[in-house]
Design an enzyme around this catalytic site. Sequence first.
Site, PDB file in Angstrom:
ATOM      1  N   ASN A  43       0.823  -1.211   0.000  1.00 46.62           N
ATOM      2  CA  ASN A  43       0.000   0.000   0.000  1.00 46.62           C
ATOM      3  C   ASN A  43       0.856   1.259   0.000  1.00 46.62           C
ATOM      4  O   ASN A  43       1.925   1.285   0.593  1.00 46.62           O
ATOM      5  CB  ASN A  43      -0.927   0.008   1.225  1.00 46.62           C
ATOM      6  N   VAL A  44       0.316   2.283  -0.653  1.00 45.42           N
ATOM      7  CA  VAL A  44       1.042   3.557  -0.750  1.00 45.42           C
ATOM      8  C   VAL A  44       0.347   4.620   0.104  1.00 45.42           C
ATOM      9  O   VAL A  44       0.671   5.797   0.012  1.00 45.42           O
ATOM     10  CB  VAL A  44       1.131   4.020  -2.234  1.00 45.42           C
ATOM     11  N   HIS A  81       5.763  -0.600  -2.632  1.00 42.48           N
ATOM     12  CA  HIS A  81       5.340   0.136  -3.820  1.00 42.48           C
ATOM     13  C   HIS A  81       5.450   1.647  -3.628  1.00 42.48           C
ATOM     14  O   HIS A  81       4.796   2.406  -4.353  1.00 42.48           O
ATOM     15  CB  HIS A  81       3.913  -0.269  -4.212  1.00 42.48           C
ATOM     16  N   SER A  96      -4.773  -9.713  -3.000  1.00 49.33           N
ATOM     17  CA  SER A  96      -5.206 -10.735  -3.949  1.00 49.33           C
ATOM     18  C   SER A  96      -4.011 -11.588  -4.378  1.00 49.33           C
ATOM     19  O   SER A  96      -4.188 -12.599  -5.046  1.00 49.33           O
ATOM     20  CB  SER A  96      -5.860 -10.079  -5.171  1.00 49.33           C
ATOM     21  N   ASN A 119      -8.433 -12.733   4.786  1.00 46.87           N
ATOM     22  CA  ASN A 119      -9.068 -12.121   3.620  1.00 46.87           C
ATOM     23  C   ASN A 119     -10.497 -12.661   3.542  1.00 46.87           C
ATOM     24  O   ASN A 119     -10.709 -13.857   3.763  1.00 46.87           O
ATOM     25  CB  ASN A 119      -8.271 -12.553   2.356  1.00 46.87           C
TER      26      ASN A 119
END
Length: 260
Positions: A111-112, A128, A201, A225
């Site tokens: 996550n950013v 990322h 995912s 999840n």
Amino acid sequence: MHQPIGDPFSDALVERLAQARRVAVLTGAGISAESGVPTFRDPDGLWQQFRPEELANVEAFLRNPVLVQGWYAHRRAVVDGVEPNPGHRALAELEQMVVKKRGAFLLATQNVDGLHARAGSEHLIELHGTLTRSYCIACEREANETELAALESGDAAHCPACAGLLRPDVVWFGEMLPEGAMEHAAEAAAASDVFLSIGTSAVVYPAAGLPLIAKQAGAYVAEINPQRSDIAFRLDEHVRGKAGVVLPVLLERLRAFTAA
Ligand code: OAD
């Protein structure tokens, strides 16, 4: 494997976590879903509304910097307007527990959004990159908020020092991950006793390979999840549920187990 009625996870996961000297975690967009940040591939995800090839690669940026800068300005505004949720906070607490007993902990996130750092996670790798920083593509100088605000005028935001275009410090398709980030995460995965794969995912490599590296090296690997990912069948346990619900309960069980 015994799974107490009411708990979505097994006793084995609690016991392994309590005994673990080394814990590694991979998170994806799902952990921020309950904060109100959209994921990418769910039915209401970003890639259903937007095309990655128009927004998340350097050619697209050079072709249409106003569009791409505007999209990231929008995502920054979304993230600025939300808070870390109980899932982020439970992972910061898990880190504290492991560090306190002189164990090793690493959280690698795809996550950013910066929410793990805001929740207090410190042993953190943002694979990322992050929306919270932007820089000039020509001189690499870091940009500040005022410089990015030039976008509001409808023009592309440029570096005041050299007039180069400003871009977010995120990894786009076809780009390398930040130097050393994947190596560090892979080492932690391979050395871990327990590995948690949460809210991803697991389709974007190399990050998606981390749970498999951990599994191959002998860790107990659990996925948290609401849906089974494509790699779930290769892991030890699939915990069906939302991260913001499951993780606080897991931490509660862990505290009770270690206090007993
Ligand atoms: P995805 O959108 O591909 O997957 C999100 C996952 O989160 C799905 O498996 C959902 O079932 C799950 N999920 C949804 N709500 C959840 C909740 N409340 N708790 C737990 N899980 C939940 O997002 P990522 O796997 O993070 O890369 O995507 C990986 C990369 O693809 C991103 O980092 C981004 C994207 O293209 C780049 O931009 C380079």
